[in-house]
Design a protein around this motif. Structure first.
Motif, PDB file in Angstrom:
ATOM      1  N   VAL A  68       0.852  -1.187   0.000  1.00 55.89           N
ATOM      2  CA  VAL A  68       0.000   0.000   0.000  1.00 55.89           C
ATOM      3  C   VAL A  68       0.890   1.241   0.000  1.00 55.89           C
ATOM      4  CG1 VAL A  68      -1.710   1.316   1.315  1.00 55.89           C
ATOM      5  CG2 VAL A  68      -1.897  -1.184   1.181  1.00 55.89           C
ATOM      6  N   VAL A  69       0.689   2.118  -0.995  1.00 54.08           N
ATOM      7  CA  VAL A  69       1.485   3.348  -1.095  1.00 54.08           C
ATOM      8  C   VAL A  69       0.627   4.612  -1.098  1.00 54.08           C
ATOM      9  CG1 VAL A  69       3.377   2.177  -2.290  1.00 54.08           C
ATOM     10  CG2 VAL A  69       1.600   3.361  -3.620  1.00 54.08           C
ATOM     11  N   GLY A  70      -0.703   4.476  -1.132  1.00 57.53           N
ATOM     12  CA  GLY A  70      -1.546   5.658  -1.141  1.00 57.53           C
ATOM     13  C   GLY A  70      -2.975   5.340  -1.518  1.00 57.53           C
ATOM     14  N   TYR A  71      -3.690   6.388  -1.933  1.00 59.06           N
ATOM     15  CA  TYR A  71      -5.075   6.229  -2.348  1.00 59.06           C
ATOM     16  C   TYR A  71      -5.431   7.285  -3.381  1.00 59.06           C
ATOM     17  CZ  TYR A  71      -5.810   9.920   1.170  1.00 59.06           C
ATOM     18  OH  TYR A  71      -5.730  11.073   1.910  1.00 59.06           O
ATOM     19  N   VAL A  72      -6.503   7.010  -4.119  1.00 59.11           N
ATOM     20  CA  VAL A  72      -7.077   7.957  -5.064  1.00 59.11           C
ATOM     21  C   VAL A  72      -8.579   8.020  -4.809  1.00 59.11           C
ATOM     22  CG1 VAL A  72      -5.327   7.785  -6.875  1.00 59.11           C
ATOM     23  CG2 VAL A  72      -7.245   6.193  -6.867  1.00 59.11           C
ATOM     24  N   LEU A  73      -9.141   9.206  -5.032  1.00 58.40           N
ATOM     25  CA  LEU A  73     -10.554   9.426  -4.750  1.00 58.40           C
ATOM     26  C   LEU A  73     -11.216  10.180  -5.891  1.00 58.40           C
ATOM     27  CD1 LEU A  73     -10.125  10.971  -1.165  1.00 58.40           C
ATOM     28  CD2 LEU A  73     -10.476   8.558  -1.718  1.00 58.40           C
ATOM     29  N   ALA A  74     -12.491   9.916  -6.099  1.00 60.20           N
ATOM     30  CA  ALA A  74     -13.348  10.722  -6.958  1.00 60.20           C
ATOM     31  C   ALA A  74     -14.615  10.983  -6.157  1.00 60.20           C
ATOM     32  CB  ALA A  74     -13.672   9.996  -8.258  1.00 60.20           C
ATOM     33  N   PHE A  75     -15.100  12.224  -6.197  1.00 64.14           N
ATOM     34  CA  PHE A  75     -16.245  12.576  -5.356  1.00 64.14           C
ATOM     35  C   PHE A  75     -16.987  13.745  -5.981  1.00 64.14           C
ATOM     36  CE2 PHE A  75     -12.281  14.411  -3.978  1.00 64.14           C
ATOM     37  CZ  PHE A  75     -12.554  15.763  -3.861  1.00 64.14           C
ATOM     38  N   PRO A  76     -18.300  13.812  -5.729  1.00 66.61           N
ATOM     39  CA  PRO A  76     -19.072  14.928  -6.266  1.00 66.61           C
ATOM     40  C   PRO A  76     -18.901  16.183  -5.427  1.00 66.61           C
ATOM     41  CG  PRO A  76     -20.520  13.429  -5.073  1.00 66.61           C
ATOM     42  CD  PRO A  76     -19.138  12.821  -5.045  1.00 66.61           C
ATOM     43  N   VAL A  77     -18.821  17.307  -6.124  1.00 68.56           N
ATOM     44  CA  VAL A  77     -18.869  18.633  -5.499  1.00 68.56           C
ATOM     45  C   VAL A  77     -19.910  19.389  -6.305  1.00 68.56           C
ATOM     46  CG1 VAL A  77     -17.629  20.751  -4.950  1.00 68.56           C
ATOM     47  CG2 VAL A  77     -16.457  18.538  -4.768  1.00 68.56           C
ATOM     48  N   GLU A  82     -14.801  15.745  -8.718  1.00 66.46           N
ATOM     49  CA  GLU A  82     -13.425  16.131  -8.420  1.00 66.46           C
ATOM     50  C   GLU A  82     -12.635  14.882  -8.057  1.00 66.46           C
ATOM     51  OE1 GLU A  82     -12.492  19.429  -5.911  1.00 66.46           O
ATOM     52  OE2 GLU A  82     -13.996  20.710  -6.861  1.00 66.46           O
ATOM     53  N   VAL A  83     -11.333  14.967  -8.281  1.00 65.25           N
ATOM     54  CA  VAL A  83     -10.437  13.873  -7.919  1.00 65.25           C
ATOM     55  C   VAL A  83      -9.385  14.384  -6.947  1.00 65.25           C
ATOM     56  CG1 VAL A  83     -10.790  12.563 -10.052  1.00 65.25           C
ATOM     57  CG2 VAL A  83      -8.948  14.269  -9.935  1.00 65.25           C
ATOM     58  N   SER A  84      -8.865  13.448  -6.187  1.00 68.45           N
ATOM     59  CA  SER A  84      -7.810  13.744  -5.232  1.00 68.45           C
ATOM     60  C   SER A  84      -6.976  12.475  -5.071  1.00 68.45           C
ATOM     61  CB  SER A  84      -8.436  14.153  -3.895  1.00 68.45           C
ATOM     62  OG  SER A  84      -7.453  14.515  -2.966  1.00 68.45           O
ATOM     63  N   TYR A  85      -5.785  12.634  -4.535  1.00 73.15           N
ATOM     64  CA  TYR A  85      -4.908  11.485  -4.344  1.00 73.15           C
ATOM     65  C   TYR A  85      -3.900  11.816  -3.267  1.00 73.15           C
ATOM     66  CZ  TYR A  85      -2.700  14.552  -7.696  1.00 73.15           C
ATOM     67  OH  TYR A  85      -2.246  15.664  -8.343  1.00 73.15           O
ATOM     68  N   TRP A  86      -3.332  10.761  -2.697  1.00 70.82           N
ATOM     69  CA  TRP A  86      -2.285  10.927  -1.686  1.00 70.82           C
ATOM     70  C   TRP A  86      -1.356   9.735  -1.829  1.00 70.82           C
ATOM     71  CZ3 TRP A  86      -2.750  14.599   2.578  1.00 70.82           C
ATOM     72  CH2 TRP A  86      -1.646  14.597   3.434  1.00 70.82           C
ATOM     73  N   ILE A  87      -0.108  10.026  -2.031  1.00 73.12           N
ATOM     74  CA  ILE A  87       0.923   8.989  -2.070  1.00 73.12           C
ATOM     75  C   ILE A  87       1.850   9.226  -0.889  1.00 73.12           C
ATOM     76  CG2 ILE A  87       2.874   8.023  -3.385  1.00 73.12           C
ATOM     77  CD1 ILE A  87       0.127   7.427  -4.665  1.00 73.12           C
ATOM     78  N   ASP A  88       2.154   8.154  -0.186  1.00 75.22           N
ATOM     79  CA  ASP A  88       3.064   8.226   0.956  1.00 75.22           C
ATOM     80  C   ASP A  88       4.368   8.892   0.524  1.00 75.22           C
ATOM     81  OD1 ASP A  88       4.478   7.742   3.329  1.00 75.22           O
ATOM     82  OD2 ASP A  88       4.847   5.636   2.829  1.00 75.22           O
ATOM     83  N   ARG A  89       4.843   9.837   1.331  1.00 74.33           N
ATOM     84  CA  ARG A  89       6.039  10.605   0.977  1.00 74.33           C
ATOM     85  C   ARG A  89       7.242   9.700   0.704  1.00 74.33           C
ATOM     86  NH1 ARG A  89       9.999  13.561   4.058  1.00 74.33           N
ATOM     87  NH2 ARG A  89       8.829  13.104   5.945  1.00 74.33           N
ATOM     88  N   ALA A  90       7.319   8.558   1.358  1.00 73.81           N
ATOM     89  CA  ALA A  90       8.427   7.625   1.117  1.00 73.81           C
ATOM     90  C   ALA A  90       8.446   7.128  -0.337  1.00 73.81           C
ATOM     91  CB  ALA A  90       8.335   6.436   2.078  1.00 73.81           C
ATOM     92  N   HIS A  91       7.335   7.333  -1.055  1.00 73.32           N
ATOM     93  CA  HIS A  91       7.226   6.843  -2.434  1.00 73.32           C
ATOM     94  C   HIS A  91       7.098   7.977  -3.457  1.00 73.32           C
ATOM     95  CE1 HIS A  91       6.874   2.710  -1.047  1.00 73.32           C
ATOM     96  NE2 HIS A  91       6.119   3.196  -0.083  1.00 73.32           N
ATOM     97  N   TRP A  92       7.324   9.216  -3.035  1.00 72.75           N
ATOM     98  CA  TRP A  92       7.266  10.342  -3.966  1.00 72.75           C
ATOM     99  C   TRP A  92       8.383  10.232  -5.011  1.00 72.75           C
ATOM    100  CZ3 TRP A  92       6.614  15.364  -0.553  1.00 72.75           C
ATOM    101  CH2 TRP A  92       5.346  15.354   0.046  1.00 72.75           C
ATOM    102  N   GLY A  93       8.134  10.819  -6.166  1.00 74.04           N
ATOM    103  CA  GLY A  93       9.152  10.932  -7.201  1.00 74.04           C
ATOM    104  C   GLY A  93       9.331   9.699  -8.060  1.00 74.04           C
ATOM    105  N   ARG A  94       8.428   8.746  -7.955  1.00 67.68           N
ATOM    106  CA  ARG A  94       8.544   7.506  -8.735  1.00 67.68           C
ATOM    107  C   ARG A  94       7.457   7.366  -9.799  1.00 67.68           C
ATOM    108  NH1 ARG A  94       9.701   3.509  -3.593  1.00 67.68           N
ATOM    109  NH2 ARG A  94      11.367   4.784  -2.730  1.00 67.68           N
ATOM    110  N   GLY A  95       6.621   8.395  -9.940  1.00 73.89           N
ATOM    111  CA  GLY A  95       5.553   8.349 -10.934  1.00 73.89           C
ATOM    112  C   GLY A  95       4.299   7.635 -10.474  1.00 73.89           C
ATOM    113  N   TYR A  96       4.235   7.238  -9.211  1.00 68.34           N
ATOM    114  CA  TYR A  96       3.070   6.485  -8.730  1.00 68.34           C
ATOM    115  C   TYR A  96       1.803   7.334  -8.732  1.00 68.34           C
ATOM    116  CZ  TYR A  96       6.530   3.080  -7.042  1.00 68.34           C
ATOM    117  OH  TYR A  96       7.554   2.173  -6.936  1.00 68.34           O
TER     118      TYR A  96
END
Length: 159
Positions: A68-77, A82-96
């Motif tokens: 598990v390295v993060g999550y992605v979301l889609a939600f109504p506004v 709208e979409v949002s995402y969060w990748i664990d900082r330990a995995h930044w910079g790898r294109g995930y």
């Protein structure tokens, strides 16, 4: 060899990792628009209950090679998605984040899709642009992750 990135439904056992991500001060500062109190487990639990059960919400865990390295979301506004995402900082910079958002967008049948990012969050803006989003406007609001108002870009992915 390319890492095996996949999206799957969020599971209860993913939530402790998500909680740890939102408590990372550097990641919180970068994201800016975060939980009012990232250390409050009750606020976290209520948020994820809404994310997982809200009408029109879609949420996926991002895994890479089974981790598990993060999550992605889609939600109504309002009428928008709208979409949002969060990748664990330990995995930044790898294109995930770029690959995870692309996978999420393949699951969303309707366009346009919208996103927001703090103007100085260059990493997130790059992810959005690589996925075809363009700036359509700007806004600002109080960002709990920084404790003050922050300017943000409003982006759109058209048909």
């Amino acid at each position: 060899m390319t890492a095996d990135l996949r999206l799957r439904d969020v599971r209860d056992e993913d939530l402790p990792a998500f909680y740890a991500y939102q408590r990372d001060p550097e990641a919180v500062r970068m994201a800016a628009f975060t939980a009012d109190d990232p250390d409050d487990p009750a606020e976290f639990a209520a948020h994820w209950h809404r994310v997982r059960t809200g009408p029109g919400n879609r949420s996926w865990t991002v895994t890479v090679d089974g981790t598990v390295v993060g999550y992605v979301l889609a939600f109504p506004v309002g009428e928008r998605t709208e979409v949002s995402y969060w990748i664990d900082r330990a995995h930044w910079g790898r294109g995930y984040a770029t690959r995870a958002l692309a996978a999420l967008l393949r699951e969303l049948p309707h366009r346009p899709v919208h996103a927001r990012a703090a103007k100085d969050n260059h990493g997130s803006l790059a992810v959005l642009r690589k996925n075809g989003f363009v700036v359509r406007g700007e806004d600002h609001g109080f960002a709990p992750g920084r404790g003050h108002d922050v300017a943000e870009w409003v982006l759109e992915l058209a048909a």
